[in-house]
Structures are given as C-alpha cells and as structure tokens.
Design an enzyme around this catalytic site. Structure first.
Site, mmCIF file in Angstrom:
data_model
loop_
_atom_site.group_PDB
_atom_site.id
_atom_site.type_symbol
_atom_site.label_atom_id
_atom_site.label_comp_id
_atom_site.label_asym_id
_atom_site.label_seq_id
_atom_site.Cartn_x
_atom_site.Cartn_y
_atom_site.Cartn_z
ATOM 1 N N ASN A 104 50.870 60.780 30.552
ATOM 2 C CA ASN A 104 49.907 61.694 30.385
ATOM 3 C C ASN A 104 49.079 62.004 31.770
ATOM 4 O OD1 ASN A 104 48.211 63.768 29.499
ATOM 5 N ND2 ASN A 104 47.009 62.017 28.409
ATOM 6 N N TRP A 105 49.763 63.083 32.386
ATOM 7 C CA TRP A 105 48.859 63.430 33.773
ATOM 8 C C TRP A 105 47.780 64.316 33.677
ATOM 9 C CZ3 TRP A 105 54.169 65.224 36.099
ATOM 10 C CH2 TRP A 105 54.843 64.395 36.373
ATOM 11 N N LYS A 106 47.276 64.552 32.550
ATOM 12 C CA LYS A 106 46.065 65.093 32.123
ATOM 13 C C LYS A 106 45.865 66.342 33.166
ATOM 14 C CE LYS A 106 44.331 60.916 30.744
ATOM 15 N NZ LYS A 106 43.037 60.088 30.396
ATOM 16 N N HIS A 153 44.325 64.344 21.477
ATOM 17 C CA HIS A 153 43.912 63.252 22.486
ATOM 18 C C HIS A 153 42.475 63.367 22.340
ATOM 19 C CE1 HIS A 153 43.177 61.430 26.366
ATOM 20 N NE2 HIS A 153 44.336 61.048 26.282
ATOM 21 N N GLU A 158 40.224 63.171 24.677
ATOM 22 C CA GLU A 158 39.532 63.763 25.441
ATOM 23 C C GLU A 158 39.278 65.452 24.963
ATOM 24 O OE1 GLU A 158 41.940 63.096 28.976
ATOM 25 O OE2 GLU A 158 40.888 60.966 28.895
ATOM 26 N N GLU A 208 44.978 55.102 20.451
ATOM 27 C CA GLU A 208 44.397 54.995 21.564
ATOM 28 C C GLU A 208 42.818 54.738 21.229
ATOM 29 O OE1 GLU A 208 46.367 57.092 24.908
ATOM 30 O OE2 GLU A 208 45.199 58.527 23.939
ATOM 31 N N GLY A 216 41.105 55.115 30.135
ATOM 32 C CA GLY A 216 40.472 55.210 31.555
ATOM 33 C C GLY A 216 39.458 54.425 31.784
ATOM 34 N N SER A 225 44.495 52.176 29.223
ATOM 35 C CA SER A 225 44.595 51.316 30.238
ATOM 36 C C SER A 225 45.884 50.537 30.309
ATOM 37 C CB SER A 225 43.292 50.256 30.464
ATOM 38 O OG SER A 225 42.052 51.385 30.703
ATOM 39 N N GLY A 256 47.969 56.947 30.911
ATOM 40 C CA GLY A 256 47.222 57.832 31.499
ATOM 41 C C GLY A 256 47.173 57.632 33.164
HETATM 42 C C1 PEP Z 1 45.546 58.547 27.861
HETATM 43 O O1 PEP Z 1 44.846 59.341 28.700
HETATM 44 O O2 PEP Z 1 45.963 58.896 27.031
HETATM 45 C C2 PEP Z 1 45.222 57.162 28.435
HETATM 46 C C3 PEP Z 1 45.504 56.185 27.930
HETATM 47 O O3 PEP Z 1 44.628 57.010 29.704
HETATM 48 P P1 PEP Z 1 44.531 55.507 30.585
HETATM 49 O O4 PEP Z 1 46.018 54.985 30.547
HETATM 50 O O5 PEP Z 1 44.052 55.991 31.924
HETATM 51 O O6 PEP Z 1 43.756 54.626 29.774
#
Ligand code: PEP
Length: 251
Positions: free
Chosen positions: A9-11, A95, A97, A167, A173, A213, A234
């Site tokens: 997931n490059w956001k 998600h 976010e 998640e 993050g 993470s 992410g």
């Molecule tokens: C995500 O954005 O779905 C995510 C899990 O981010 P990260 O791996 O940076 O925690």
C-alpha cells in the site's frame, strides 16, 4: 488451503515513473516466488502505467479506494468500472486513514464493497481498533462492528473473493507491531464471525491478512500464525528490496 496475499500500500507516494521503476524491479525479484499472491497498490495516477508494466507477470494490481456510483456528479471520485478498465483486480476499502481523515464509515465501506463486487473487483476490507479501543477492552467489539457492517448483505459467493485486512490502528506507521498472539487472536475473532455470518466452510476460505508495521524482520513470526494469511504493508513496501523480502517470507 488459503494462498497468503501480500499487498504493497503505497498511499500518497510515488510518481508514475517511480511506480513503474519499482514494479519493473519487483517483477524480476518475485518471478520465481510461489505460494503467495503479490499485489501492488499505486496512486490512481500510476495505475495505468503500472498495469502495462505488470503485464505477463505474477503480480496483481489494486487501487487504494473506490467510489460506489457508476458515474455522475461526484467530482474527484473514481468508479469501480474505471478501476476495472485500467486492469485492477483488487481495491482497498475502509483503510483507517480513510476512516480517520476522510469520513469513511461502516456505511460507506459497505456501499463501496458492494459496488466493487458488482464489477468483479475484489475488495480488501480494512478493519481494526484504535489504541483507545484496545486499552478500554473494546478490541473484539470494534472488529465485530467493522466486519459485520462492512460486509452486510454480501452473498457467500461474492464473499469468497473478498479479503479482510486486520489493521490495528495503533500499529499502522508506528513501528509497533501486534505480537503474533495479538494478531492471531484478532484474526480468530474475524474468522469466527465469518463462520457465524456464513458457514465454517466459507470462513475457512476467506483470507485475513495482517497490517501494521510489517517488515522483513517480523514477517515470518506473524505468518506462522494459523489464521494470518499474508500482510498489508505500508512503509516497508516503499523500498522494493524490503517488499520483495516480505513477499518471499510470506510464501
Ligand atoms: C497500512 O498503511 O496499511 C500499513 C499497515 O502501514 P505500515 O505498514 O506503514 O504500518
């Protein structure tokens, strides 16, 4: 037997050129990797170019969001048909976010899931509790609420093509990963709920991936959990070496 699914997931990252460069390199790195489905999720602007780059490879394409309407006066939105048109197979929906910054609710998640499935787009439905929820002992009830309402009205046939991403918001993050036991407990809650809503057989088929993470150093121990079927990644998906390593470790 569920095939694990590992999603980058490059956001809000990567220009078209950067996304194409990444996927060109990734193709070579995962071409011989079996037993895991690898998916990349560029920004809308890079979907078309990445789809061309991925042609003939074993990597799948996903979008980061979708709107529920087919067309009309919805400035800034993207329809399921538009995502299909550029070669998307998956779409991330709900998600944290989107829930936190853009007003996504269980109701909008459910409309998007239904719209995606009606166009044969496979939804990756994100669910998970905040730190406050966890500390207040509400983890199970929040997960139950997100899953139950997010997939309300989805037929068993359609549900087979969906993925659920657990998640925990406190792990996204932050560098803090759920322990393998915490992840397994939450995934079991989700699978038990799918058994209740559908059947034991269907619940055993639906993939439930963990996100929060994930990095190469913690992938193996998370993946050894019986109900953890891959990862939504992410930060560690922005570098091709670390994402390819996670994909290999999940396979
Ligand atoms: C995500 O954005 O779905 C995510 C899990 O981010 P990260 O791996 O940076 O925690």
């Amino acid at each position: 037997m569920r095939t694990p699914i590992v999603v980058a997931n490059w956001k809000l990252n990567k220009t078209v050129g950067e996304a194409v460069e990444f996927t060109s390199a990734l193709k070579g790195m995962v071409s011989g990797v079996d037993g895991v489905e690898v998916v990349v999720t560029p920004a809308f602007t890079a979907l078309n170019a990445v789809a061309s780059t991925l042609s003939g490879s074993n990597i799948h394409l996903s979008a980061q969001d979708v709107f529920w309407a087919d067309n009309g006066a919805f400035t800034g939105e993207i329809s399921p048909a538009m995502l299909k048109d550029v070669g998307c197979e998956y779409v991330i929906i709900g998600h944290s976010e989107r829930r936190q910054y853009f007003g996504e609710t269980n109701e909008s998640v459910n409309k998007k899931v239904k719209a995606a499935l009606s166009y044969d787009l496979r939804p990756i439905v994100c669910v998970g509790e905040s730190l406050e929820d966890r500390e207040a002992g509400r983890t199970e009830s929040v997960i139950d609420n997100h899953v139950r309402n997010g997939i309300a009205g989805i037929s068993p046939e359609a549900m087979q093509s969906a993925v659920i991403a657990y998640e925990p918001v406190w792990a996204i993050g932050t560098g803090v990963t759920a322990t393998p036991d915490q992840a397994q407990d939450a995934h079991l809650v989700i699978r038990s709920l799918l058994s209740e809503l559908y059947s034991v057989e269907l619940a055993a088929q639906v993939r439930i991936q963990y996100g929060g993470s994930v990095k190469p150093e913690n992938t193996s121990e998370l993946m050894t959990q019986p109900d953890v079927d891959g990862a939504l990644v992410g930060g560690a998906s922005l570098e091709v070496e670390s994402f390819a390593a996670i994909a290999r470790l999940a396979g």
